[in-house]
Design an enzyme around this catalytic site. Structure first.
Site, PDB file in Angstrom:
ATOM      1  N   GLY A 239       0.837  -1.200   0.000  1.00 49.41           N
ATOM      2  CA  GLY A 239       0.000   0.000   0.000  1.00 49.41           C
ATOM      3  C   GLY A 239       0.867   1.243   0.000  1.00 49.41           C
ATOM      4  O   GLY A 239       2.012   1.213  -0.468  1.00 49.41           O
ATOM      5  N   SER A 240       0.333   2.312   0.583  1.00 43.81           N
ATOM      6  CA  SER A 240       1.037   3.593   0.527  1.00 43.81           C
ATOM      7  C   SER A 240       2.244   3.588   1.480  1.00 43.81           C
ATOM      8  O   SER A 240       2.293   2.818   2.448  1.00 43.81           O
ATOM      9  CB  SER A 240       0.092   4.716   0.949  1.00 43.81           C
ATOM     10  OG  SER A 240      -0.236   4.552   2.306  1.00 43.81           O
ATOM     11  N   ARG A 242       2.873   5.931   3.510  1.00 41.34           N
ATOM     12  CA  ARG A 242       2.366   6.401   4.814  1.00 41.34           C
ATOM     13  C   ARG A 242       1.898   5.212   5.662  1.00 41.34           C
ATOM     14  O   ARG A 242       2.287   5.045   6.814  1.00 41.34           O
ATOM     15  CB  ARG A 242       1.201   7.388   4.586  1.00 41.34           C
ATOM     16  CG  ARG A 242       0.642   8.000   5.840  1.00 41.34           C
ATOM     17  CD  ARG A 242      -0.737   8.635   5.628  1.00 41.34           C
ATOM     18  NE  ARG A 242      -1.712   7.734   5.034  1.00 41.34           N
ATOM     19  CZ  ARG A 242      -2.300   6.722   5.664  1.00 41.34           C
ATOM     20  NH1 ARG A 242      -2.022   6.474   6.927  1.00 41.34           N
ATOM     21  NH2 ARG A 242      -3.172   5.940   5.043  1.00 41.34           N
ATOM     22  N   GLY A 244       2.732   2.060   5.229  1.00 42.18           N
ATOM     23  CA  GLY A 244       3.870   1.167   5.478  1.00 42.18           C
ATOM     24  C   GLY A 244       4.715   1.633   6.652  1.00 42.18           C
ATOM     25  O   GLY A 244       5.187   0.828   7.449  1.00 42.18           O
ATOM     26  N   GLU A 261       5.848  -3.534   0.589  1.00 38.95           N
ATOM     27  CA  GLU A 261       5.843  -3.207  -0.831  1.00 38.95           C
ATOM     28  C   GLU A 261       4.986  -1.953  -0.955  1.00 38.95           C
ATOM     29  O   GLU A 261       3.763  -2.022  -0.967  1.00 38.95           O
ATOM     30  CB  GLU A 261       5.270  -4.394  -1.609  1.00 38.95           C
ATOM     31  CG  GLU A 261       5.664  -4.421  -3.054  1.00 38.95           C
ATOM     32  CD  GLU A 261       4.563  -3.886  -3.918  1.00 38.95           C
ATOM     33  OE1 GLU A 261       4.685  -2.707  -4.315  1.00 38.95           O
ATOM     34  OE2 GLU A 261       3.608  -4.611  -4.183  1.00 38.95           O
ATOM     35  N   CYS A 295       1.339   0.383  -8.418  1.00 42.02           N
ATOM     36  CA  CYS A 295       2.540   0.922  -7.777  1.00 42.02           C
ATOM     37  C   CYS A 295       3.672   0.975  -8.796  1.00 42.02           C
ATOM     38  O   CYS A 295       4.649   1.695  -8.604  1.00 42.02           O
ATOM     39  CB  CYS A 295       2.912   0.131  -6.537  1.00 42.02           C
ATOM     40  SG  CYS A 295       3.075  -1.592  -6.871  1.00 42.02           S
TER      41      CYS A 295
HETATM   42  C1  UN1 Z   1       1.029  -3.286  -7.536  1.00 42.74           C
HETATM   43  O1  UN1 Z   1       0.700  -2.336  -8.215  1.00 42.74           O
HETATM   44  O2  UN1 Z   1       0.933  -3.257  -6.282  1.00 42.74           O
HETATM   45  O3  UN1 Z   1       4.117  -5.289 -12.090  1.00 42.74           O
HETATM   46  C2  UN1 Z   1       1.496  -4.580  -8.096  1.00 42.74           C
HETATM   47  C3  UN1 Z   1       2.912  -5.034 -12.146  1.00 42.74           C
HETATM   48  C4  UN1 Z   1       1.961  -6.055 -11.592  1.00 42.74           C
HETATM   49  C5  UN1 Z   1       1.877  -5.948 -10.109  1.00 42.74           C
HETATM   50  C6  UN1 Z   1       1.673  -4.575  -9.583  1.00 42.74           C
HETATM   51  N1  UN1 Z   1       2.430  -7.358 -11.951  1.00 42.74           N
HETATM   52  O4  UN1 Z   1       2.469  -4.008 -12.653  1.00 42.74           O
END
Ligand code: UN1
Length: 508
Positions: A239-240, A242, A244, A261, A295
């Site tokens: 997640g964010s 913040r 984490g 992550e 992310c």
């Molecule tokens: C995420 O956005 O938390 O690499 C994971 C990627 C995907 C996973 C993203 N396989 O864009």
């Protein structure tokens, strides 16, 4: 959607707490899951109460005492069947993900495929949880290391990958012999409930003890319970930054383990030696896929000054062809943001861009009209900036792409590394020297460094995660499984004497 919901066993009102096949009643709040696609109520969910939480932890502790003694390949057999069930449910689950989260149907299917892929990986892994053998300095001694499970793994997952990120963690944790307690985002509880139901069937058919796979739903407080709980040795949180940081402090306070992550702020360097056709597709998918809510989304483009005009004008025309709308219609490229709060953040970022002197090459804005009545559809936009402005340093979870110029490859790499986050990065170039520089220790400081592909769409076979504010964790492939186990070094003396290490004499 009604048929899909009933086939996935989602009711109008659902328990949000499960220990596998059993679903627990709760006296806590009822909360609703609304679709960002059409703004309609999909279904209600009963939050987990504190009593539910205690029951879940108790059940998972009991289950751990049984499950950890199952041979790993036998645990792998369960994961294999889960992969088969996910394959059978791919279309339905993919559609539910698209409807509850707002990502395009193609990406919804892709997410379920990612779950199936990690099941395959984990099945193979269940026969490869190996340690090393070392040579002892002492005669007739043998040294080796082995790996044991940790116990309960708490998984806090985010709305943007409402199912896949949980499965990366869970499938590995399970074959390693752990039991899992999953707290999904309260924005996407129904996808979690559907996954738990699919798995519950496999578990029941194979007499897997109740408690190996637990689900709890609710807000921050529940995440806090997990983070503070000494009975939960590992917390994996996605997640964010913040969020984490909060989790990390709580878990570290009790010397537990975390696997984090968190946010990314991913850049693509577009060299004058790039294949521009490849670069355009990679960049546009990376920037607008999942409406910029991965992310790994491309947020920054660092373009060589000699091709800046040419590349940005190709980008502008590619953006003109993007179809934004109902993600369940396969002709649309871009679906919705998750909710009104996310739209607010996007609008605030647009304002900050204006104030900080960014120049819009493609204007943003919220889409209006009947087709967009949920209010969650926004225009992907492109902003020219001179370097990393304050707003550029920040991860806005929306389809905003910043473009900037560079002169030398060293400058480009410095710009790329100048942000607090360190998840993913890419270079588009056919020039061996600059590609290798980018991949060297003088190059990208991110956990993921790609060449001639975008920053998103990582395969499950590699370790996934990043440095700096991204949190340092690695999930999914390679040897990420080690995070879910504890290492034990064993030294065995099979001789008739007791020589001490370091040559110490100790005669009694
Ligand atoms: C995420 O956005 O938390 O690499 C994971 C990627 C995907 C996973 C993203 N396989 O864009």
């Amino acid at each position: 959607m009604k048929t899909i919901l009933s086939q996935l066993n989602i009711k109008a009102q659902n328990s949000g707490t499960s220990t596998g096949s059993n679903w627990l009643a709760s006296n806590a709040n009822l909360f609703a899951s609304y679709s960002p696609v059409d703004g309609k109520l999909i279904a209600d969910v009963k939050e987990s109460s504190l009593e539910n939480y205690e029951e879940v932890i108790k059940k998972s502790q009991e289950a751990y005492d049984v499950w950890k003694f199952w041979p790993a390949p036998k645990r792998g057999e369960i994961v294999k069947q889960i992969g088969q069930e996910l394959t059978a449910h791919k279309s339905m689950l993919g559609k539910l993900i698209a409807y509850e989260m707002g990502k395009s149907l193609q990406e919804g299917y892709g997410e379920v495929q990612e779950m199936i892929d990690i099941c395959d990986f984990a099945v193979g892994l269940s026969r490869q949880l190996h340690g090393l053998t070392m040579h002892s300095e002492r005669p007739e001694h043998r040294m080796y290391e082995q790996w044991h499970p940790l116990g309960i793994v708490g998984i806090i997952s985010s709305f943007n990958f409402p199912a896949a990120v949980w499965s990366w963690n869970t499938m590995l944790a399970w074959v390693c012999g752990n039991v899992c307690v999953w707290k999904p985002s309260e924005k996407t509880p129904l996808t979690a409930i559907a996954c738990q139901k699919i798995i519950g069937n496999v578990f029941a058919a194979n007499e897997v003890p109740e408690g190996v796979s637990c689900l709890i739903t609710g807000g921050r407080e529940l995440g806090e319970c997990l983070s503070k709980d000494t009975r939960v040795p590992l917390i994996s949180a996605t997640g964010s930054t913040r969020m984490g940081k909060e989790v990390a402090v709580k878990v570290a306070g009790r010397l537990g383990k975390t696997l984090l992550e968190l946010g990314g702020n991913n850049a693509v360097i577009v060299s004058k030696d790039a294949d521009l056709d490849i670069a355009i597709t990679g960049v546009v998918f990376g920037a607008v896929g999942t409406a910029g809510q991965r992310c790994t989304s491309v947020r920054r483009l660092i373009i060589h000054e000699s091709i800046y005009e040419k590349f940005t004008s190709r980008l502008i025309s590619a953006y003109a062809h993007l179809k934004i709308g109902d993600p369940l219609l396969e002709s649309n490229h871009v679906g919705t943001l998750i909710d009104q709060d996310a739209v607010k953040n996007y609008c605030n970022a647009l304002e900050a861009i204006e104030q900080q002197g960014g120049k819009f090459l493609v204007k943003g804005g919220v889409l209006e009209g009947k087709a967009y009545q949920s209010g969650c559809y926004v225009k992907p936009c492109i902003v020219a900036v001179s370097g990393n402005l304050p707003i550029v340093m920040h991860e806005t979870f929306a389809p905003i792409l910043y473009v900037m110029k560079y002169k030398t490859i060293q400058d480009a790499i410095s710009l790329q590394n100048a942000v607090p986050q360190g998840l993913s990065s890419a270079i588009m170039s056919l020039n061996l020297r600059e590609v290798e520089l980018f991949l060297s220790s003088k190059g990208s400081d991110c956990g993921i460094a790609n060449v001639n592909i975008g920053t998103s769409g990582a395969e499950i076979g590699g370790a996934f995660g990043g440095e700096k504010e991204t949190g340092g964790g690695r999930e999914s492939g390679s040897d990420a499984w080690k995070a879910y186990m504890r290492r034990q070094t064993c030294t065995i003396n099979y001789g008739e004497k007791l020589p001490l290490a370091q040559g110490i004499n100790f005669n009694i």
